[in-house]
Structure formats: C-alpha cells, structure tokens
Scaffold this active site. Structure first.
Site, PDB file in Angstrom:
ATOM      1  N   ASP A 233       0.868  -1.171   0.000  1.00  0.00           N
ATOM      2  CA  ASP A 233       0.000   0.000   0.000  1.00  0.00           C
ATOM      3  C   ASP A 233       0.912   1.230   0.000  1.00  0.00           C
ATOM      4  OD1 ASP A 233      -2.299   1.492   0.066  1.00  0.00           O
ATOM      5  OD2 ASP A 233      -2.898   0.917   2.091  1.00  0.00           O
TER       6      ASP A 233
ATOM      7  N   ASP B  22      -8.270  -5.754  13.681  1.00  0.00           N
ATOM      8  CA  ASP B  22      -7.828  -6.772  14.628  1.00  0.00           C
ATOM      9  C   ASP B  22      -8.711  -6.798  15.882  1.00  0.00           C
ATOM     10  OD1 ASP B  22      -6.827  -4.261  15.187  1.00  0.00           O
ATOM     11  OD2 ASP B  22      -4.848  -4.941  15.806  1.00  0.00           O
TER      12      ASP B  22
ATOM     13  N   SER C  38       0.358   2.785  15.269  1.00  0.00           N
ATOM     14  CA  SER C  38       0.073   2.700  16.704  1.00  0.00           C
ATOM     15  C   SER C  38       1.032   3.542  17.538  1.00  0.00           C
ATOM     16  CB  SER C  38       0.175   1.239  17.171  1.00  0.00           C
ATOM     17  OG  SER C  38       1.502   0.764  17.035  1.00  0.00           O
TER      18      SER C  38
ATOM     19  N   ASP D 273       5.200  -6.123   7.510  1.00  0.00           N
ATOM     20  CA  ASP D 273       6.564  -5.876   7.037  1.00  0.00           C
ATOM     21  C   ASP D 273       7.567  -5.601   8.146  1.00  0.00           C
ATOM     22  OD1 ASP D 273       5.540  -3.455   7.773  1.00  0.00           O
ATOM     23  OD2 ASP D 273       5.912  -2.429   5.871  1.00  0.00           O
ATOM     24  N   ASP D 274       7.110  -5.609   9.415  1.00  0.00           N
ATOM     25  CA  ASP D 274       8.029  -5.381  10.534  1.00  0.00           C
ATOM     26  C   ASP D 274       8.195  -6.623  11.399  1.00  0.00           C
ATOM     27  OD1 ASP D 274       5.493  -5.419  11.549  1.00  0.00           O
ATOM     28  OD2 ASP D 274       5.773  -3.719  12.915  1.00  0.00           O
TER      29      ASP D 274
END
Length: 443
Positions: free
Chosen positions: A140, A287, A318, A208-209
């Site tokens: 994205d 989530d 976050s 991706d982390d």
C-alpha cells in the site's frame, strides 16, 4: 514380494519337468492291464503292455504324453496368469499418487518501510520450498523506495500493489485514525487477491516489521490439517503476547496452546473463514473487530509457548504502543522444532479442554505475596485466582504481563486462564472454578 514370485515360478517349472520324467518312467514300466483293473482303475486310463509293434507302442505313448502335456500346459498358463496379476498389482502400487501438499502462501503486508528487507530476508532464508510457500508482498502507500526494495527480489516474491491510495472519508474525531482505515482497506483487498484472484485455500499473514523463526514454515504446515479438521478453531498464530524472555519456558519450545484471544502478528487464515468475514469486513481497527464475540463465535486460535515471530517496527500507526514496555522483549524461538513430525492431537478441543481444566484447577492456590516474596514451594504449577476485572488488571500489572482485555478476553487467555512463568515456575492466573463465559464489558 518379488523373491516369493520368482521362487514360485522356479518351483512350478521344476514340478513340470519332474512330473513328465516320472510320467515317462511310469508309462514304460506299468503293470499288465489286468492287474490295474484289480485296483479299480479304468481300462481307458491304463496303457497297454508293450508289444512287438514298436511303431504302435510309440504312437500310443505319444498320445498319452500329448494328453498329459496339455494338462501341464494349462497348469503353466495358470501360473503365468498369477504372475501377470502380481505384476499389475505392483504396478498399481508403485503408481499410487499421494495427494500433493497444498501451497501455503505467505502474504506480507507492506507500506512505506524499507526495512521490509529484514522481513523478506528471513522468510527467504528459512523457506523450505518456493512452490509450497510462495511469498506475496502486497504494498500500500505507493512508497517508491519500499517498492524498489521489493522489486530487488525479482521472481523470488510476487509484488502486488494496492491500487486505491486515496484518503478515506471519516468522522472528524477519527481523522487521526486515517491510517487504521487504510490498513483495513488494504487487508481486505490483499486477502481477496490471495483467495479470489490467486485461488489459494489458506494464507499466513505477516506484516513488514516481523522477523520469523527458523521453524516458522514447519509450524504452520503442521497446524493446517488441524485447523481444517477442527471447527472450534479459526486461526493459528505464531505470536505469544506474554512471550517475553523470563515469562516462557525455554525448555518447551514445542509446547502449543489453544487461546480465545486473537493474537495476530503472523497468523494463518483459511479461505472458508475469509468467505465468512469478508462481507462484513470493518472499515478500521480490523484486529479488535476480529476479537469481538460476533466474529470469534467461541472459536479458539493456536499459539506457541515461544513466539515464532518478532516485531522490530516501533514506528507505525500505533505510535509504538506497547512496544517499549512489552514487544521489544518478546523472545523469538531459535531452536528448530519439527512440528510436522509431532503428534498435535492434544490440541483437539475436547481433549485439550479436559486436560487443561484438570491441570489448572488441581494446582495449589497461591497469593501474589507468595509469588512476589519467593515463598512458592515445589516446582509448580500454581494457581493465582482473580475474581473480577479490577483484580485481574492489578495482578497482571504487578506480575508484568499484559493487562488489557478485548471484549472481556485477556491476552493469551483460554477459558479465562492466562499461563506464564514467574521466577521459573508456571503460574495460571485464573478465574474461580466453574467459569462459564467472558463478560464483554471487561474491556
């Protein structure tokens, strides 16, 4: 089988030759016809005594031999037919086609972090098969530098780009949550690509982390059959929310749990579950939405004692929530556990619930002071009881485990019980015996 077949053929051939040798001897040395009659043999079955007519005798012997040879010929044909059946049976056995292992794609949700390289490097390092574990990176944000990093992996990964990069209309008070809306939109698009466009039947989702453990792939491949077979399960996760070093047992890297809390952070989803969730997928905070009773429907996830993923992304939407206090200290498993070779039947609902309840509620009850002052006697496990939302939060906070609840469910909780280590001993932070259901107001 081959040795038995060869022995039988040799035996049949030997019997054939021996039989004909004996036959010739008997034909030349038979007693007179009268004597044979006394034993009850028919005239038609007895060869006449040799005469002076040598040619006639030879012709009669030839006729008899021809009849006997016809019998032996039929016998050999029967042996040959059995041999053919054995060969066909072995051919069919060798051509038994085992059902192919299903591909389990890894979907990497990416945006604007070039550190996606760390995630992809570990996935490629531990991936046992490109065919069985294709890596799909869905990006994205349109971030050029991140796109270049993903492109550098060539055909080792499939690079998808989320086409809708527009802002999303939100209420004024939600303007600061724009990122959460975009993440939810991206998940919806990417999962449709995996299940509808690419027609996969399952997927493991990582962001991706995340860095993965050496047995990450084996872990999910072992859990796929269980997830498909047990309708009381709806996901499998690589993450333990309370998996900090000192809170998990390093000697039990193979230990898995059922949990009522949706963990995320490296998790497996089946196409059937996506077909259930997709029509009502939320606009944001996907989530937490997954943790609501309407979605969970009393189903559980599988999670490990020691995490198979580690998050290294402090910066994100976050803003580092929980990262400095909890997430940065999560212990990543380093020991390869061959999960696909283990018996995981203990995770089936009926067996697991019975054994879990027995272990928890047969453990001696202790107080927080007993734990804090090192007064526990014996190896454990021990049960620390809470009675309401406030007592749970106080005990959890004092013991150093995560104290937040989602729709009344504590992180890692199963039937209200949170399992962890404290000073090397197993502690079950548990509700009173007779627990029946979560209270959604505990949030």
């Amino acid at each position: 089988m081959l040795r038995k077949r060869s022995s039988l053929i040799l035996c049949g051939t030997f019997l054939f030759i021996t039989w004909n040798a004996i036959l010739v001897l008997l034909l030349w040395g038979r007693p007179p016809a009268g004597q044979m009659e006394e034993t009850g043999q028919k005239h038609s079955e007895v060869a006449e005594k040799p005469t002076n007519d040598l040619m006639g005798d030879l012709l009669r012997i030839a006729d008899t031999l021809e009849a006997e040879l016809e019998i032996q010929k039929n016998f050999l044909i029967e042996i040959q037919s059995h041999r053919t059946l054995w060969k066909a049976s072995n051919r069919n056995r060798s051509k038994v086609i085992m059902p192919p292992e299903p591909a389990i794609p890894i979907l990497v949700i990416a945006c604007n972090r070039v550190t996606v390289k760390r995630c992809l490097d570990k996935l490629l390092q531990f991936r046992p098969s490109a065919e069985l574990s294709p890596i799909i990176v869905s990006q994205d944000c349109g971030h050029a530098e991140t796109a270049e990093v993903i492109r550098s992996y060539g055909n080792q990964v499939t690079h998808l780009k989320q086409p809708d990069l527009s802002d999303i209309a939100v209420r004024p008070e939600h303007k600061k949550f724009q990122g959460y809306y975009k993440i939810s939109r991206h998940y919806h698009w990417a999962l449709n690509q995996v299940f509808k466009t690419l027609s996969h039947s399952s997927v493991v989702i990582v962001e991706d982390d995340l860095e993965v453990a050496p047995d990450f792939f084996d872990y999910f491949r072992a859990l796929l059959p269980l997830l498909k077979a047990d309708p009381s399960l709806w996901c499998a996760s690589a993450w333990n929310d309370n998996g900090r070093d000192g809170y998990v047992d390093p000697g039990k890297a193979n230990l898995l749990y059922r949990t009522d809390f949706f963990p995320g952070l490296g998790w497996m989803l089946l196409r059937e579950v996506w077909e259930e969730l997709e029509p009502k997928w939320p606009a944001s905070f996907w989530d937490d939405w997954m943790r609501q009773p309407e979605q969970r429907r009393n189903r559980a996830c599988i999670r490990p004692e020691i995490s198979r993923t580690l998050t290294f992304g402090r910066q994100g939407v976050s803003l580092g929530q929980f990262f400095d206090k909890y997430l940065r200290y999560i212990k990543l498993n380093t020991e390869f556990v061959p999960f696909t070779k283990l018996d995981l039947s203990y995770l089936k609902e009926e067996t697991y619930r019975k054994d879990f309840d027995k272990e928890v509620y047969s453990a001696p009850v202790v107080t927080y002071e007993d734990i804090n002052k090192g007064k526990l006697k014996g190896p454990g496990p021990f049960r620390l009881q809470y009675s309401n939302k406030e007592s749970f939060k106080v005990l959890a906070r004092n013991l150093g485990i995560m104290d937040d609840l989602k729709s009344g469910v504590p992180r890692t909780g199963y039937r209200g019980v949170v399992s962890f280590l404290s000073r090397g001993r197993r502690i079950y932070l548990a509700p009173p015996p007779g627990w029946s259901q979560y209270d959604p107001t505990w949030s």
